[in-house]
Scaffold this motif. Sequence first.
Motif, PDB file in Angstrom:
ATOM      1  N   PHE A  62       0.819  -1.221   0.000  1.00  0.00           N
ATOM      2  CA  PHE A  62       0.000   0.000   0.000  1.00  0.00           C
ATOM      3  C   PHE A  62       0.850   1.268   0.000  1.00  0.00           C
ATOM      4  O   PHE A  62       0.548   2.217  -0.728  1.00  0.00           O
ATOM      5  CB  PHE A  62      -0.958  -0.019   1.197  1.00  0.00           C
ATOM      6  CG  PHE A  62      -2.101  -0.966   1.010  1.00  0.00           C
ATOM      7  CD1 PHE A  62      -3.226  -0.590   0.284  1.00  0.00           C
ATOM      8  CD2 PHE A  62      -2.027  -2.261   1.499  1.00  0.00           C
ATOM      9  CE1 PHE A  62      -4.274  -1.477   0.077  1.00  0.00           C
ATOM     10  CE2 PHE A  62      -3.068  -3.166   1.298  1.00  0.00           C
ATOM     11  CZ  PHE A  62      -4.194  -2.755   0.576  1.00  0.00           C
ATOM     12  N   GLU A  63       1.915   1.301   0.759  1.00  0.00           N
ATOM     13  CA  GLU A  63       2.687   2.534   0.887  1.00  0.00           C
ATOM     14  C   GLU A  63       3.663   2.740  -0.267  1.00  0.00           C
ATOM     15  O   GLU A  63       3.753   3.851  -0.812  1.00  0.00           O
ATOM     16  CB  GLU A  63       3.434   2.531   2.225  1.00  0.00           C
ATOM     17  CG  GLU A  63       2.483   2.580   3.419  1.00  0.00           C
ATOM     18  CD  GLU A  63       3.180   2.591   4.768  1.00  0.00           C
ATOM     19  OE1 GLU A  63       2.532   2.882   5.779  1.00  0.00           O
ATOM     20  OE2 GLU A  63       4.402   2.295   4.797  1.00  0.00           O
ATOM     21  N   ARG A  66       1.304   1.381  -4.017  1.00  0.00           N
ATOM     22  CA  ARG A  66       0.087   2.147  -4.294  1.00  0.00           C
ATOM     23  C   ARG A  66       0.157   3.592  -3.806  1.00  0.00           C
ATOM     24  O   ARG A  66      -0.696   4.405  -4.158  1.00  0.00           O
ATOM     25  CB  ARG A  66      -1.118   1.450  -3.644  1.00  0.00           C
ATOM     26  CG  ARG A  66      -1.489   0.142  -4.339  1.00  0.00           C
ATOM     27  CD  ARG A  66      -2.718  -0.507  -3.718  1.00  0.00           C
ATOM     28  NE  ARG A  66      -3.892   0.365  -3.724  1.00  0.00           N
ATOM     29  CZ  ARG A  66      -4.673   0.575  -4.774  1.00  0.00           C
ATOM     30  NH1 ARG A  66      -4.395  -0.012  -5.932  1.00  0.00           N
ATOM     31  NH2 ARG A  66      -5.731   1.366  -4.676  1.00  0.00           N
ATOM     32  N   GLU A  68      -0.366   4.772  -0.809  1.00  0.00           N
ATOM     33  CA  GLU A  68      -1.486   5.039   0.081  1.00  0.00           C
ATOM     34  C   GLU A  68      -1.074   4.862   1.543  1.00  0.00           C
ATOM     35  O   GLU A  68      -0.157   4.105   1.854  1.00  0.00           O
ATOM     36  CB  GLU A  68      -2.647   4.078  -0.214  1.00  0.00           C
ATOM     37  CG  GLU A  68      -3.241   4.225  -1.602  1.00  0.00           C
ATOM     38  CD  GLU A  68      -4.334   3.207  -1.868  1.00  0.00           C
ATOM     39  OE1 GLU A  68      -4.919   3.265  -2.956  1.00  0.00           O
ATOM     40  OE2 GLU A  68      -4.595   2.337  -1.002  1.00  0.00           O
TER      41      GLU A  68
END
Length: 209
Positions: A62-63, A66, A68
Motif C-alpha cells: 500500500f505505501e 500504491r 497510500e
Amino acid sequence: MLEKYKVLLWDFDGVIMDSMPVRSNGFSAVLKEYPEEQISQLMDFHNLNGGLSRYVKFRYFFEAIRGEVITEAQVNTLAKSFSEIMLASLVNKDLLIKDAVGFIEQNWNKYEMHIVSGSDGVELNAICQALNLARFFETINGSPTPKNKLVGDLLDEYEYKRSECVLIGDSINDYEAAATNGIDFIGYNNQHIKNIAYAYIENFEALNQ
C-alpha cells in the motif's frame, strides 16, 4: 560443518517447508481486488525478501506500490485473512522439505533448536503442532516481531554464547538477522546467497554420513 555449534536457529519457509508458492497464492487471494500489475510488483518484493513478515509486505504494497496510507488495524485485518488461507493450505506433510526435516528428526537431541521465522508466530506454532514438528524445537518464533529482534531476544533470554549459535536460512533477510546479532549464517536452498553465507549446505543428507 555444524559440529562447532550447540544451537541451531532455523528459518521455516524455504528451509523446513516449501511454502513460498502457497504464500504467493495467499497474497494474490487477499489482494484480488487490486490491479494484477501491482500484485506482480508485490510478488517480486515477496520473492526477494522471503524472511520478511506479511505485515511488512502488506504495508509495502500500500505505501510503496500504491502510495497510500494504511493503518495498523487494516494491516492486521489483511494479515488475519492471509493466515486463515495459510492454515487451510500449509498443514500438509507433502510440503515439508524432506532433506532438512530428516536431519532435524535425526539430530534434534544433539543441539538446542529454535525456529525464527518471518511467518506469523501463532500460525507457525499451529502448523508445527499439526505436523508433529513442534517436539523438535525449544521455541517456535515468528512475526509480527521482526526477525532481527526475534533472534536477539532469543539469544539474550537463553544466554547463549554467540560463537555457539548459527542461523540456517535461505534469504538475505536471514543473513541480516544473523549478522546484526553477531552469529554465523549458513545458507541453504538458495544458490544466490552462497557468496554471503559463512558456509552453504547443499544437502543435509551428506551431513548425516
